[in-house]
Write an enzyme that holds these catalytic residues in place. Structure first.
Site, short mmCIF file in Angstrom:
data_model
loop_
_atom_site.label_atom_id
_atom_site.label_comp_id
_atom_site.label_asym_id
_atom_site.label_seq_id
_atom_site.Cartn_x
_atom_site.Cartn_y
_atom_site.Cartn_z
N ARG A 1 0.84 -1.19 0.00
CA ARG A 1 0.00 0.00 0.00
C ARG A 1 0.88 1.25 0.00
NH1 ARG A 1 -4.90 2.15 -1.31
NH2 ARG A 1 -6.13 2.91 0.46
N THR B 1 -10.22 -0.09 -9.53
CA THR B 1 -9.04 -0.84 -9.12
C THR B 1 -8.94 -2.00 -10.11
OG1 THR B 1 -9.58 -0.17 -6.88
CG2 THR B 1 -8.09 -2.00 -7.05
#
Length: 589
Positions: free
Chosen positions: A108, A381
């Site tokens: 992330r 995404t």
């Protein structure tokens, strides 16, 4: 073998190996884009056929599932610039067959050191939405390149010079624009037009390119090649890092060389619970997905849910979603910065209490649950699922947040940056880009990772193994949950990915749903119990899934019919025999 390519996208396939061309004749097609094969098979399902093919080529050249996953992800970053890329990050759930162990790779994005709790507040104390969503100020430090290096060094069998080669070739030779690209560009056209580098790369004379327009990314190819040849230092240190920092700061951002050099991939323990003879393995914080899915399933354990009427079942699913999303809003954040009570949240005791609070005759008003307002993140995404012949498995969900991320491409690099910083609570108690609100657990801090719903998951029973995941912002969690329920009912993999979708996320207090998926009589019955409905006006999600039957050895893979992806299953012997034919295809890289 049997492979399925969506008719409307087959002509867009630029990269096809000699092996693939030899195998296309006589292949079947259907609307769910599923592929089946008996024992000894490998499988890949991804959101784009060029990315699926990139992974197949790496497997054909001696790579394992982890090498193939790198190739697929890197390719998606080229041919799906609206969804993911090396300017973003993601989560990778792995099964290492040699170690017989599940692992979770957290790549992330992180907040630069200059960022702080009030970074996006103006002089009046209000959130500057443009600063949080568009341009260099919206971007976190990318994690995707570090994930590639980590996977190659720790789990792969091939160097990055091989696994990144298909993406490098695709970036240099280009890919043809399709209607899906046009649609997603429509969401971000104004933002893309603001930045010269992005406008020249992703538009055609300032307009959305026509279908068939070949989009080439030479700078991105050079950047990928630098990463392939040098590794971590080729991206996070050295001349490229200087170029990135200069480009970001000249555009109003505030990065340092240390922000890049100090980035670290984190290996974390995945969320694991057992339900009867089925084990769920999913994403831990800073993902909120694994905990929420585990909670929903734990609550369902208290009910004979499969025997319920359609109305009762939808009511129950809504109530368990409501409660899980309520806990998500209050407790979840980056575990390196906040204390997330994981054990308590997924415990049988807590979720039995939640289940006991469900009234099957009446909807629970969300505000009666006395929690904070909810949060939501960008909706576009991507996901990939990979299985190799040795039993290694990958489920990976990757993102740059909104379509085309921040819309800002660093000049001279081809790196389109994310806008994941909007996934933080820019001002706890105030709404983000979606009008929804977060809490202190997800407040901005230097080096912190924003909360995410990305939920790459696997399920394993005595009889079978499932690998699945999807994009979709905060709806990712409910989609993976619904796909899991299909698996638990023994449904074929095609039905997991094509299942109609409903969603409740605590606040707003409505059942969101795709068009025409809830019968009028069911809706009326639920309205009489106090439920409200919101038709989202479109289909959503793009699930990629693989099912392995342990007893028969059969492997099934499916790509969501809502997207343009492809699912392919190929016999191991066919892959082995094709290796020589493919061994020199990417030699120049």
């Amino acid at each position: 073998m049997r492979r399925v390519w969506p008719t409307r996208t087959f002509t867009a396939l630029v990269l096809i190996s000699t092996f693939a061309v030899a195998q296309i004749t006589g292949c079947a097609q259907n609307n769910t884009k599923a592929a089946r094969q008996d024992s000894g098979a490998i499988a890949i399902a991804s959101a784009h056929p060029m990315a699926t093919q990139a992974g197949l080529d790496i497997l054909a050249n001696g790579g394992n599932a982890f090498d193939a996953a790198i190739a697929v992800a890197a390719s998606l970053g080229v041919v799906e610039p609206y969804s993911a890329g090396i300017g973003g990050g993601g989560f990778w759930l792995l099964y290492d067959a040699d170690a017989e162990q599940y692992r979770f790779i957290d790549a992330r994005e992180t907040a630069p050191q200059s960022f702080h709790r009030d970074y996006y507040l103006d002089q009046n104390g209000d959130v500057d939405r443009d600063k949080a969503v568009n341009g260099a100020t919206a971007a976190g430090i990318p994690g995707q390149p570090a994930a590639f290096v980590h996977l190659a060094e720790q789990y792969g069998e091939l160097p990055l010079t091989q696994s990144l080669a298909p993406a490098i070739l695709q970036a240099r030779e280009g890919f043809p624009v399709d209607p899906h690209y046009q649609k997603l560009m429509g969401y971000r056209l104004d933002a893309i037009q603001r930045y010269d580098e992005s406008r020249s790369l992703f538009l055609d004379e300032g307009a959305i390119p026509q279908v068939g327009h070949v989009l080439k990314q030479q700078d991105l190819a050079d950047t990928l090649e630098q990463l392939a040849n040098v590794g971590f230092d080729g991206f996070y240190r050295g001349p490229l890092a200087v170029t990135m920092v200069d480009g970001v700061n000249q555009a109003g951002g505030d990065w340092t060389l240390n922000d890049l050099a100090s980035y670290q991939v984190k290996e974390r323990e995945p969320i694991q619970i057992t339900l009867g003879d089925v084990q769920l393995i999913s994403a831990p914080p800073p993902s909120s997905g694994g905990i929420a899915i585990a909670q929903m399933l734990r609550m369902l354990e208290q009910f004979d849910w499969q025997s319920l009427s359609e109305a009762d079942q939808l009511h129950l699913l809504t109530e368990v979603m409501r409660r899980a999303y309520r806990d998500r809003a209050e407790y979840l954040g980056d575990p390196d910065f906040v204390d997330v009570p994981v054990t308590e949240l997924i415990s049988k005791a807590r979720n039995a209490q939640w289940a006991n609070s469900i009234d099957m005759t009446q909807a629970t008003p969300s505000l009666d649950l006395d929690g904070p307002k909810n949060i939501e993140e960008g909706f576009h995404t991507t996901h990939l699922s990979v299985v190799d012949s040795k039993g290694n498995r990958v489920s990976a969900t990757l993102s740059i947040n909104l379509p085309f991320g921040s819309a800002y491409t660093i000049p001279g690099t081809g790196i389109l940056l994310n806008n994941e910083m909007d996934d933080f609570s820019a001002k706890p108690g105030e709404p983000n880009a979606y009008g929804l609100v977060g809490n202190e657990a997800n407040a901005i801090a230097p080096g912190k990772r924003p909360l995410s719903s990305m939920s790459p998951s696997m399920l394993e029973s005595n009889d079978s193994i499932a690998v699945l995941g999807t994009p979709g912002g905060s709806r990712i969690i409910s989609m993976v949950f619904l796909g899991t329920l299909e698996y638990l009912q023994g449904k074929p993999v095609e039905e997991w990915v094509s299942r109609s979708r409903v969603h409740h996320q605590y606040l707003p207090d409505v059942i969101q749903h795709e068009p025409d998926v809830i019968a009028d009589d069911v809706k009326k019955e639920l309205e009489s119990r106090g439920h409200k409905f919101a038709n989202v006006g479109r289909q959503y999600g793009n699930m990629q899934a693989i099912l392995i039957d342990k007893k028969s050895g059969k492997v099934t893979a499916a790509s969501d019919p809502r997207g343009i992806g492809s699912a392919v299953v190929i016999e191991k012997v066919a892959i082995k025999n094709s290796a020589t034919e493919n061994s020199t295809r990417y030699k120049k890289y």
